[in-house]
Scaffold this motif. Structure first.
Motif, PDB file in Angstrom:
ATOM      1  N   PRO A   1      15.278 -45.423 -51.153  1.00  8.68           N
ATOM      2  CA  PRO A   1      14.368 -44.602 -52.021  1.00  8.68           C
ATOM      3  C   PRO A   1      14.647 -42.925 -51.405  1.00  8.68           C
ATOM      4  N   SER A   2      14.706 -43.089 -50.330  1.00 11.32           N
ATOM      5  CA  SER A   2      14.941 -41.578 -49.950  1.00 11.32           C
ATOM      6  C   SER A   2      15.892 -40.470 -50.114  1.00 11.32           C
TER       7      SER A   2
ATOM      8  N   SER B   1      25.550 -46.766 -48.249  1.00  9.46           N
ATOM      9  CA  SER B   1      24.363 -47.551 -46.488  1.00  9.46           C
ATOM     10  C   SER B   1      23.571 -46.168 -45.981  1.00  9.46           C
ATOM     11  N   PRO B   2      22.738 -45.417 -47.334  1.00 12.60           N
ATOM     12  CA  PRO B   2      22.158 -43.959 -46.822  1.00 12.60           C
ATOM     13  C   PRO B   2      21.303 -43.920 -45.671  1.00 12.60           C
ATOM     14  N   CYS B   3      21.216 -43.176 -45.017  1.00 10.89           N
ATOM     15  CA  CYS B   3      20.400 -42.599 -43.608  1.00 10.89           C
ATOM     16  C   CYS B   3      19.075 -42.412 -44.703  1.00 10.89           C
ATOM     17  N   GLU B   4      17.987 -41.563 -44.003  1.00 13.73           N
ATOM     18  CA  GLU B   4      16.548 -40.533 -44.099  1.00 13.73           C
ATOM     19  C   GLU B   4      17.388 -39.954 -45.046  1.00 13.73           C
ATOM     20  N   ILE B   5      16.905 -38.979 -45.552  1.00 11.42           N
ATOM     21  CA  ILE B   5      17.935 -37.043 -45.935  1.00 11.42           C
ATOM     22  C   ILE B   5      16.358 -36.371 -46.348  1.00 11.42           C
ATOM     23  N   ASP B   6      16.798 -35.999 -44.963  1.00 13.39           N
ATOM     24  CA  ASP B   6      15.897 -34.651 -45.028  1.00 13.39           C
ATOM     25  C   ASP B   6      16.442 -33.697 -44.898  1.00 13.39           C
TER      26      ASP B   6
END
Ligand code: FE2
Length: 251
Positions: A94-95, A61-66
Motif C-alpha cells: 500500500p505504501s 517486495s517493496p519497503c515503505e516508500i517515504d
C-alpha cells in the motif's frame, strides 16, 4: 492466526536502520534493506528494484516508500510495476501504491486471501505479464501448504530473484537478531548454509509439485541469487538452489 511480518519503524539500539537504496548491478538492479519483525524477531528484508530495457522500474517486495526514497526512485525511472512476490511479502505494497499510484500491482497467489484490502491488477503465475515479458522469467513455486512465492530470473544479468526459497544467514550477516540466530542455528540447522525458510521446510505437502517448480528454476542460467533475507549468493547460485532441492527430496 495469520502469520506475517510486522513493520518496524523506529531504529533500535544495536539494530540501526539499514542503508537505503544502493546500486547492485549498475544501471539494472538496485537494492534496499529494511527492518521487519516476525514472531518477535527482528530481521531485515530486501527490496529489489529492476530497471527494464525501456527504463521503467519494477519494485519487487517493496519497503515503505517515504518521500526521500520516492524521489530517489523517480530519479532512476518511471515506477511501472509493484510486485508482491510471496505470501509473506506484501507488507508495504500500500505504501508503494500510494507513492506510485499509476503503477500496476501484481501479487503472488494466496495474498488475496490474506490481504482482502489490497488492490491488485494481476495474479502472478508461470507466464510473465506483458509488462516484463522477454526480460524476466518466472515460476510459481508450488507444493507448500504454508508459503508460496514466485521466483524471477533476470536474463540480462543472470540473476535469480527470490524471497524465501533460499535464506543464507552467516557469521558475516549484519544485524542478526540473537533470537533468530539461536533458532536458525539450533533448531533449523541453517546457519552458514543456504536453505529454504523454515516455513518452507515445515510445510512441503506436494513434493512432486515442489520438485517440478525447482527443476524449472534450475533450467535458468543464473549465477547469483538475491533472496529477501540474509546474504546474497554472489556466485554458484545454482549450487545453492540444488542443495535446497536436495533438502526437499530428502526430507
Ligand atoms: Fe520473507
Amino acid at each position: 492466526m495469520v502469520l506475517d511480518y510486522e513493520s518496524v519503524r523506529a531504529p533500535r539500539k544495536g539494530m540501526d536502520m539499514p542503508p537505503g537504496l544502493h546500486a547492485y548491478i549498475a544501471g539494472r538492479i538496485w537494492l534496499c534493506s529494511y527492518p521487519v519483525k516476525y514472531l518477535g524477531m527482528e530481521l531485515t528484508a530486501r527490496m529489489t528494484v529492476i530497471r527494464l530495457e525501456d527504463g521503467r522500474l519494477i519494485l519487487h517486495s517493496p519497503c515503505e516508500i517515504d518521500d526521500h526514497l520516492r524521489h530517489a526512485l523517480v530519479e532512476l525511472g518511471e515506477v511501472a510495476c509493484i510486485v508482491a512476490p510471496g505470501t509473506f511479502h506484501h507488507l508495504h505494497v500500500p505504501s508503494a501504491q500510494a507513492a506510485f499510484p499509476e503503477a500496476e500491482t501484481f501479487i503472488c497467489p494466496g495474498i488475496e486471501g490474506k490481504r482482502p484490502d489490497l488492490h491488485f491488477d494481476g495474479l502472478l503465475g508461470d507466464i510473465a505479464p506483458a509488462a516484463w515479458a522477454g526480460q524476466l522469467e518466472q515460476v510459481l513455486v508450488r507444493g507448500n501448504r504454508r508459503i508460496w512465492e514466485v521466483a524471477f530470473f533476470h536474463r540480462q544479468t543472470r540473476t535469480l530473484i527470490l524471497v524465501d526459497l533460499i535464506e543464507k544467514f552467516t557469521d558475516a550477516t549484519p544485524k542478526v537478531d540473537w533470537k533468530l540466530k539461536l533458532w536458525w542455528k539450533l533448531v533449523f540447522h541453517m546457519w552458514n548454509t543456504a536453505k529454504p525458510a523454515p516455513e518452507y521446510q515445515l510445510g512441503w505437502s506436494d513434493r512432486k509439485a515442489a520438485r517440478a517448480s525447482l527443476l524449472r528454476i534450475l533450467q535458468w542460467d543464473f549465477e547469483r541469487v538475491i533472496p529477501a533475507h540474509g546474504d546474497i549468493v554472489e556466485a554458484d547460485g545454482r549450487k545453492a538452489v540444488e542443495n535446497a532441492r536436495r533438502n526437499i527430496l530428502a526430507g
